[in-house]
Design a protein around this motif. Structure first.
Motif, short mmCIF file in Angstrom:
data_model
loop_
_atom_site.label_atom_id
_atom_site.label_comp_id
_atom_site.label_asym_id
_atom_site.label_seq_id
_atom_site.Cartn_x
_atom_site.Cartn_y
_atom_site.Cartn_z
N LEU A 90 0.83 -1.21 0.00
CA LEU A 90 0.00 0.00 0.00
C LEU A 90 0.87 1.26 0.00
O LEU A 90 0.54 2.24 -0.67
CB LEU A 90 -0.93 -0.01 1.21
N VAL A 91 1.96 1.23 0.75
CA VAL A 91 2.88 2.37 0.78
C VAL A 91 3.40 2.66 -0.63
O VAL A 91 3.47 3.82 -1.07
CB VAL A 91 4.07 2.09 1.73
N GLU A 92 3.75 1.58 -1.36
CA GLU A 92 4.31 1.74 -2.70
C GLU A 92 3.23 2.03 -3.75
O GLU A 92 3.54 2.52 -4.85
CB GLU A 92 5.09 0.48 -3.08
N PHE A 93 1.98 1.75 -3.40
CA PHE A 93 0.88 2.01 -4.34
C PHE A 93 0.61 3.49 -4.49
O PHE A 93 0.16 3.94 -5.55
CB PHE A 93 -0.38 1.28 -3.85
N THR A 94 0.87 4.27 -3.43
CA THR A 94 0.51 5.69 -3.45
C THR A 94 1.75 6.57 -3.34
O THR A 94 2.75 6.18 -2.73
CB THR A 94 -0.46 6.02 -2.30
N SER A 95 1.64 7.77 -3.88
CA SER A 95 2.71 8.76 -3.72
C SER A 95 2.51 9.58 -2.45
O SER A 95 3.39 10.36 -2.08
CB SER A 95 2.73 9.70 -4.94
N LEU A 96 1.37 9.39 -1.77
CA LEU A 96 1.09 10.15 -0.55
C LEU A 96 1.81 9.54 0.65
O LEU A 96 2.01 8.33 0.71
CB LEU A 96 -0.42 10.15 -0.28
N PRO A 97 2.19 10.36 1.62
CA PRO A 97 2.74 9.82 2.86
C PRO A 97 1.74 8.86 3.49
O PRO A 97 0.53 9.12 3.49
CB PRO A 97 2.96 11.06 3.73
N PHE A 98 2.24 7.76 4.05
CA PHE A 98 1.36 6.71 4.57
C PHE A 98 1.43 6.67 6.10
O PHE A 98 2.51 6.69 6.69
CB PHE A 98 1.74 5.35 3.99
N ILE A 99 0.25 6.58 6.71
CA ILE A 99 0.11 6.58 8.17
C ILE A 99 -0.35 5.20 8.63
O ILE A 99 -1.28 4.62 8.05
CB ILE A 99 -0.93 7.64 8.62
N THR A 100 0.29 4.66 9.65
CA THR A 100 -0.17 3.42 10.27
C THR A 100 -0.54 3.72 11.72
O THR A 100 0.28 4.18 12.50
CB THR A 100 0.92 2.33 10.22
N LYS A 101 -1.78 3.45 12.06
CA LYS A 101 -2.32 3.80 13.37
C LYS A 101 -2.82 2.54 14.09
O LYS A 101 -3.17 1.56 13.44
CB LYS A 101 -3.46 4.81 13.19
N GLY A 102 -2.86 2.60 15.41
CA GLY A 102 -3.33 1.46 16.19
C GLY A 102 -2.19 0.61 16.70
O GLY A 102 -2.32 -0.61 16.85
N ILE A 103 -1.06 1.24 17.00
CA ILE A 103 0.16 0.53 17.39
C ILE A 103 0.34 0.60 18.90
O ILE A 103 0.33 1.69 19.49
CB ILE A 103 1.39 1.13 16.68
N MET A 104 0.54 -0.57 19.54
CA MET A 104 0.75 -0.63 20.99
C MET A 104 1.98 -1.46 21.36
O MET A 104 2.25 -1.66 22.55
CB MET A 104 -0.49 -1.21 21.67
N ALA A 105 2.73 -1.93 20.38
CA ALA A 105 3.91 -2.75 20.65
C ALA A 105 5.08 -2.25 19.81
O ALA A 105 4.90 -1.88 18.64
CB ALA A 105 3.63 -4.22 20.32
N LEU A 106 6.25 -2.26 20.41
CA LEU A 106 7.45 -1.83 19.69
C LEU A 106 7.65 -2.64 18.42
O LEU A 106 8.02 -2.09 17.37
CB LEU A 106 8.67 -1.96 20.61
N GLU A 107 7.40 -3.95 18.50
CA GLU A 107 7.60 -4.79 17.33
C GLU A 107 6.74 -4.34 16.14
O GLU A 107 7.19 -4.33 15.00
CB GLU A 107 7.28 -6.26 17.66
N ASP A 108 5.48 -3.99 16.43
CA ASP A 108 4.59 -3.51 15.37
C ASP A 108 5.04 -2.15 14.85
O ASP A 108 4.96 -1.88 13.64
CB ASP A 108 3.15 -3.42 15.89
N ALA A 109 5.49 -1.29 15.74
CA ALA A 109 5.97 0.03 15.32
C ALA A 109 7.16 -0.12 14.37
O ALA A 109 7.23 0.56 13.33
CB ALA A 109 6.34 0.86 16.54
N GLU A 110 8.09 -0.98 14.73
CA GLU A 110 9.26 -1.20 13.88
C GLU A 110 8.87 -1.82 12.55
O GLU A 110 9.45 -1.49 11.50
CB GLU A 110 10.28 -2.08 14.62
N ALA A 111 7.88 -2.71 12.57
CA ALA A 111 7.42 -3.33 11.33
C ALA A 111 6.82 -2.29 10.39
O ALA A 111 7.04 -2.34 9.17
CB ALA A 111 6.40 -4.42 11.64
N CYS A 112 6.06 -1.36 10.94
CA CYS A 112 5.45 -0.30 10.12
C CYS A 112 6.53 0.60 9.52
O CYS A 112 6.45 1.00 8.35
CB CYS A 112 4.48 0.52 10.96
#
Length: 384
Positions: free
Chosen positions: A248-270
């Motif tokens: 999805l990040v590569e599909f758009t030229s717009l900055p991409f936001i990932t929300k709903g993160i509560m774990a460091l592992e998920d934050a790093e993955a995003c």
């Protein structure tokens, strides 16, 4: 001849009877007020009106903390969630309590300076580090206000206060009839759509619509994968892998936001997937009971990712003092959810602007009383 004022677009008209809609912006008649009776001048005026329109769901208490003495929570366990938290509401309460447990260090000796509360967010200058959260679905709550009016109130109220509103996604939004995207197109992209984690092909269609509307960014509410109401209404949602997010990040030229993160592992993955913004959030305590408060998990995520991605946080933030605490813990900006819903319901665009301006005022006062001149300078040293 009576004078009437539209709280959505600020149009004033003279006519004998109450308008059934605004002829300028088409807002519902309930959002048009008799000027002689007075219009809201303070956030409390707005909350008084919201209390009436949200009766039985939210009483706009001075303390929005999810305790069992609150109407939203005492009725929630085993029943529709309404404005409360999931299960017994401990995640909702933990959000508020984690902030209550923090103390600010007052500093009053030093050179006098007026704080600069402005920040840069994805190339946009915001007057203060607070944005409207990606809420949705208010027309299904007591028919409080039409959904498009709600979206417009958030977008325009935030803009008038010098910031930006995010727009959400819910079970009755579809690519064919998406109130948020309709309003964002009408308002020339003055807001950021955040979508539930739908199927990849559906998300690509929605992202393309956001691009066409001129939005400055798009995003994904990853914790929406636990939404049962979406699935019940033939709007399936899914957990997303790093590969999915990267696609999805590569599909758009717009900055991409990932929300709903509560774990460091998920934050790093995003971050690995290319997200420009990582949103620390437990959805206001509405998707999983027994999580920590967002203020408890924010420091670890900020320690690892500060400067690599833009970090937002929401959950329990009610005042400008809370904003300062979250910035001190490592957030770059915060989001307001329940308070902005109440502001929109109680006063439309005007209500949102009044509330946001009040938060901005208190945030700048808190900066001043802790000796902070710029948002970038705020760190944990201001906490006791």
């Amino acid at each position: 001849m009576a004078k009437w004022y539209c709280t959505m677009c600020h149009t004033e008209v003279e006519q004998d009877t109450a308008p059934d809609h605004c002829t300028t912006c088409m807002a519902a008649g309930k959002l048009i007020l008799d000027l002689e009776a007075g219009i809201p001048a303070t956030p409390e005026d707005v909350r008084d009106q919201a209390r009436k329109r949200l009766k039985g769901l939210c009483a706009a208490y001075p303390a929005c903390d999810g305790n069992f003495d609150k109407v939203c929570q005492k009725e929630a366990y085993g029943k529709p969630i309404g404005f409360g938290g999931a299960g017994q509401g401990s995640s909702f309460r933990n959000n508020a309590q984690a902030l209550m447990n923090l103390r600010l260090k007052m500093r009053v000796v030093g050179e006098h300076a007026e704080p600069d509360a402005s920040i840069d967010f994805l190339g946009m200058n915001l007057e203060f580090p607070v944005m409207g959260a990606s809420t949705a679905g208010i027309e299904k709550y007591n028919d409080a206000m039409p959904e498009k009016d709600f979206c417009r109130a958030i977008v325009n109220g935030c803009r008038e206060a010098g910031t930006i509103g995010w727009r959400g996604d819910t079970w009755f939004y579809t690519p064919e009839n998406n109130p948020a995207l309709q309003v964002l197109k009408e308002e020339k992209g003055q807001g950021i759509p955040i979508f539930k984690p739908r199927a990849q092909d559906v998300l690509k269609k929605l992202i393309h619509m956001a691009e066409d509307a001129g939005c400055p960014a798009v995003g994904l509410d990853l914790d929406g994968c636990g939404s049962t109401i979406m699935a019940r209404n033939n709007q399936p949602v899914f957990r997303k892998s790093v590969k999915d997010i990267k696609e999805l990040v590569e599909f758009t030229s717009l900055p991409f936001i990932t929300k709903g993160i509560m774990a460091l592992e998920d934050a790093e993955a995003c971050a690995e997937a290319g997200a420009k913004v990582v949103g620390v959030s437990n959805h206001g305590g509405r998707v999983l009971d027994a999580t920590p408060g967002t203020a408890e998990v924010l420091p670890e995520i900020a320690h690892r990712l500060k400067g690599k991605v833009f970090i937002t946080v929401d959950g329990g933030i009610r005042t400008g003092y809370d904003v300062l605490k979250m910035i001190a813990l490592g957030a770059d900006a915060v989001l307001l959810g329940r308070d902005i819903i109440r502001a929109a319901v109680g006063g439309g665009t005007l209500g949102v602007r009044l509330h946001m301006e009040h938060v901005k005022k208190i945030f700048k006062k808190a900066m001043f009383m802790t000796g902070q001149n710029r948002v970038a300078d705020i760190d944990r040293n201001i906490l006791c």
